[in-house]
Design an enzyme around this catalytic site. Structure first.
Site, mmCIF file in Angstrom:
data_model
loop_
_atom_site.group_PDB
_atom_site.id
_atom_site.type_symbol
_atom_site.label_atom_id
_atom_site.label_comp_id
_atom_site.label_asym_id
_atom_site.label_seq_id
_atom_site.Cartn_x
_atom_site.Cartn_y
_atom_site.Cartn_z
ATOM 1 N N ARG A 137 1.000 -1.226 0.084
ATOM 2 C CA ARG A 137 -0.009 -0.187 -0.067
ATOM 3 C C ARG A 137 0.909 1.318 0.113
ATOM 4 N NH1 ARG A 137 -2.067 3.320 4.739
ATOM 5 N NH2 ARG A 137 -3.825 4.233 4.039
ATOM 6 N N HIS A 170 -2.844 10.792 0.805
ATOM 7 C CA HIS A 170 -2.341 10.673 2.233
ATOM 8 C C HIS A 170 -1.652 12.119 2.649
ATOM 9 C CE1 HIS A 170 -0.464 7.194 5.074
ATOM 10 N NE2 HIS A 170 -0.412 8.633 5.708
ATOM 11 N N GLU A 223 -7.287 8.400 6.181
ATOM 12 C CA GLU A 223 -7.410 9.116 7.570
ATOM 13 C C GLU A 223 -8.153 10.603 7.441
ATOM 14 O OE1 GLU A 223 -4.208 8.740 10.155
ATOM 15 O OE2 GLU A 223 -4.402 6.544 10.206
ATOM 16 N N ASN A 250 -7.354 1.748 9.958
ATOM 17 C CA ASN A 250 -5.674 1.934 10.710
ATOM 18 C C ASN A 250 -6.179 2.074 12.082
ATOM 19 O OD1 ASN A 250 -5.246 2.488 7.872
ATOM 20 N ND2 ASN A 250 -4.387 4.512 8.134
ATOM 21 N N TYR A 291 -4.152 1.997 16.063
ATOM 22 C CA TYR A 291 -2.679 1.979 16.902
ATOM 23 C C TYR A 291 -2.812 1.722 18.214
ATOM 24 C CZ TYR A 291 -0.296 3.352 12.734
ATOM 25 O OH TYR A 291 0.034 3.527 11.245
ATOM 26 N N GLU A 318 -3.534 -0.091 8.252
ATOM 27 C CA GLU A 318 -2.297 0.499 8.847
ATOM 28 C C GLU A 318 -2.349 -0.338 10.413
ATOM 29 O OE1 GLU A 318 -1.058 4.424 9.308
ATOM 30 O OE2 GLU A 318 -1.528 4.843 7.038
HETATM 31 C C1 GBH Z 1 -1.227 7.234 10.802
HETATM 32 O O1 GBH Z 1 -2.037 8.088 11.484
HETATM 33 C C2 GBH Z 1 -0.677 7.891 9.524
HETATM 34 O O2 GBH Z 1 -1.616 7.157 8.341
HETATM 35 C C3 GBH Z 1 0.618 7.466 9.233
HETATM 36 O O3 GBH Z 1 1.003 8.194 8.140
HETATM 37 C C4 GBH Z 1 1.483 7.727 10.339
HETATM 38 O O4 GBH Z 1 2.904 7.646 10.154
HETATM 39 C C5 GBH Z 1 1.076 6.517 11.285
HETATM 40 O O5 GBH Z 1 -0.391 6.692 11.518
HETATM 41 C C6 GBH Z 1 1.641 6.750 12.709
HETATM 42 O O6 GBH Z 1 1.387 8.007 13.360
HETATM 43 O O7 GBH Z 1 -5.158 12.405 18.443
HETATM 44 O O8 GBH Z 1 -6.283 11.997 20.770
HETATM 45 O O9 GBH Z 1 -6.880 10.727 18.825
HETATM 46 C C7 GBH Z 1 -2.176 7.835 13.062
HETATM 47 C C8 GBH Z 1 -3.221 8.774 13.486
HETATM 48 C C9 GBH Z 1 -3.949 10.169 15.024
HETATM 49 C C10 GBH Z 1 -3.100 8.007 15.728
HETATM 50 C C11 GBH Z 1 -3.744 10.783 16.410
HETATM 51 C C12 GBH Z 1 -2.917 8.600 16.874
HETATM 52 C C13 GBH Z 1 -3.611 10.316 18.745
HETATM 53 C C14 GBH Z 1 -4.520 10.276 19.755
HETATM 54 N N1 GBH Z 1 -3.180 8.941 14.974
HETATM 55 N N2 GBH Z 1 -3.851 9.689 17.350
HETATM 56 S S1 GBH Z 1 -5.938 11.339 19.270
#
Ligand code: GBH
Length: 464
Positions: free
Chosen positions: A83, A127, A172, A301, A303, A367
């Protein structure tokens, strides 16, 4: 259910798509090559104080020049899918008018290289790298940007449509709207609740408009998708007040996209909650039919999850006013180098929710991964045991979801390479392949070897 014995393989369905993921601005470099003009991320990263250490994506992992080597690395891993994202300002520098062939050529070569290596290309059209000229004209809060995006989608489909079978419109949009225009942590760094809500709607409109163009230009077998970073939310306590806090964030982070895209409606509670910010008159007649143009799958995605309760939190926030009613509690337990909690159950919770709310819709985990400070031993081997543990737990959660009837078709590990981690610059490493940013030397980490074994056996082995 009892935990399976050590050595048992949690096998994934035949045909499961094992991938890695990257994004153009984070790896390509070549910021001014072949007629590429600045995107909002070039402007933002060159603005003092916005990105850690003043890092920019000018060179990044130099993927523009090292693409064949990176494809070879993936071939060695045995991935079935890759991707990547297309840089809008590389293909259509001003965001208007004809495509630049030299810009498209890079992606033509990438796709050829992938197909030659037996890897299926999965193209993401956006992106986060909006051409700066479109931001100067108002950016995502302006409706015209959605129309420009649909046109750009057609240009890319014209060049790659015969060989790319899976397409994702946006990555996103929550981040693009609420981190970009709400709390200003991402490009273009604006802080306005109204701008963020307008941007969110125009992202939905851009997605639907692009889907129509793609459907028109691509073979009927093409898979068209959207990737959302859905928030896995838990109430701090099982009380009405905390459940209401979850409802508010769910509306402004999840249903603001899910409802227009899959149900052709705006969330009623969101409209009520944001009455002090907007009357939503920027949503025009017919828009919700465009936003809900049918798609073939949804990318998630994931995390980490968030724990929320009744209270209040800091402003400017990415919550469009909901922060006046909601507090966030840092979860207990282990954290990654991003300080994000490690909690694979959140992924299971999201996937099973989507099974129940959107039955019949195939899902992709587009992701999942973690930043850790890895270390090299004297022989130069890069060890990242925490990343292996993180990935192992999350693949376990995906497996459990599949066993419980969730139609997950693939998993794309974020990320193939250490790269430009947005506001954190090069200070955070998400790769399973280490990149020395001085020499651009690539070194697969232990996690890369681990992932290759997972792919080769078609699943994760319990207890290692
Ligand atoms: C992704 O975004 C991206 O698509 C990618 O490009 C990036 O490198 C990767 O993850 C790692 O960061 O703001 O309080 O919800 C991640 C999206 C948004 C996840 C902010 C964590 C923090 C908590 N992120 N979030 S909050």
């Amino acid at each position: 259910a009892p935990r399976p014995a050590a050595g048992t393989v949690l096998r994934f369905p035949a045909g499961f798509r094992w991938g890695t993921a990257t994004a153009a601005y984070q790896i390509e470099g070549g910021a001014t090559e072949d007629g590429r003009t600045p995107s909002i991320w070039d402007t933002f990263s060159r603005t003092p104080g916005k990105v850690r250490n003043g890092d920019t994506g000018d060179i990044a992992a130099d993927h523009l020049h090292r693409m064949p080597e990176d494809v070879r690395l993936m071939k060695e891993l045995g991935v079935t899918d890759y991707r990547f994202s297309v840089s809008w300002p590389r293909v259509q520098p001003t965001g208007r008018g004809p495509a630049v062939e030299r810009g498209l050529d890079f992606y033509r070569r990438l796709v050829d290289e992938l197909l030659g290596a037996g890897i299926r290309p999965v193209a993401t059209l956006y992106h986060w790298d909006l051409p700066q000229e479109l931001e100067d004209a108002g950016g995502w809060p302006e409706r015209d940007t959605a129309h420009r995006f649909a046109e750009y989608a057609g240009l890319v489909a014209g060049a790659l449509g015969d060989r790319v079978s899976t397409w994702t419109t946006l990555n996103e949009p929550w981040c693009g709207a609420f981190l970009g225009y709400g709390n200003g942590v991402h490009a273009p760094g604006r802080t306005s609740d109204l701008a963020a809500l307008r941007a969110a709607h125009h992202f939905n409109l851009a997605h639907g408009g692009a889907t129509r163009v793609l459907r028109d230009r691509l073979p009927s077998t093409a898979e068209i998708s959207l990737t959302l970073n859905l928030h896995a939310l838990r109430p701090l306590t099982d009380t009405d007040a905390d459940r209401d806090a979850v409802r508010r964030i769910d509306a402004v982070a999840n249903r603001i996209f899910l409802d227009p895209v899959f149900h052709g409606r705006l969330p009623e509670d969101l409209v009520a909650d944001t009455a002090g910010v907007t009357d939503w008159s920027f949503v025009k007649a017919g828009d919700l039919e465009v936003t809900s143009t049918p798609i073939d799958s949804l990318g998630i995605n994931y995390y980490s999850p968030s724990v929320v309760s009744a209270g209040s939190s800091e402003s400017p926030s990415p919550w469009a006013g909901a922060e006046e009613h909601v507090a966030f509690t840092p979860a207990e337990g282990p954290r990654t180098a991003m300080d994000w909690p490690v909690d694979a159950d959140g992924l299971y919770e999201l996937l099973t929710r989507l099974r129940d709310e959107l039955p019949g819709l195939p899902l992709l985990v587009t992701e999942n991964g973690a930043a850790y400070d890895d270390y090299a031993d004297p022989e130069g081997q890069v060890h990242d045991p925490e990343r292996v543990a993180y990935l192992d737990a999350h693949l376990g959660a995906v497996h459990r979801a599949i066993e419980d009837g969730v139609d997950v078709r693939g998993y794309f590990l974020w990320s193939l390479l250490d790269n430009f981690e947005w506001a954190y610059g090069y200070s955070k490493r998400f790769g399973i392949v280490h990149v020395d940013f001085a020499s651009q030397r690539r070194t697969p980490k232990d996690s890369a070897r681990w992932y290759a074994e997972v792919i080769a056996r078609g699943g994760v082995a319990v207890g290692g």
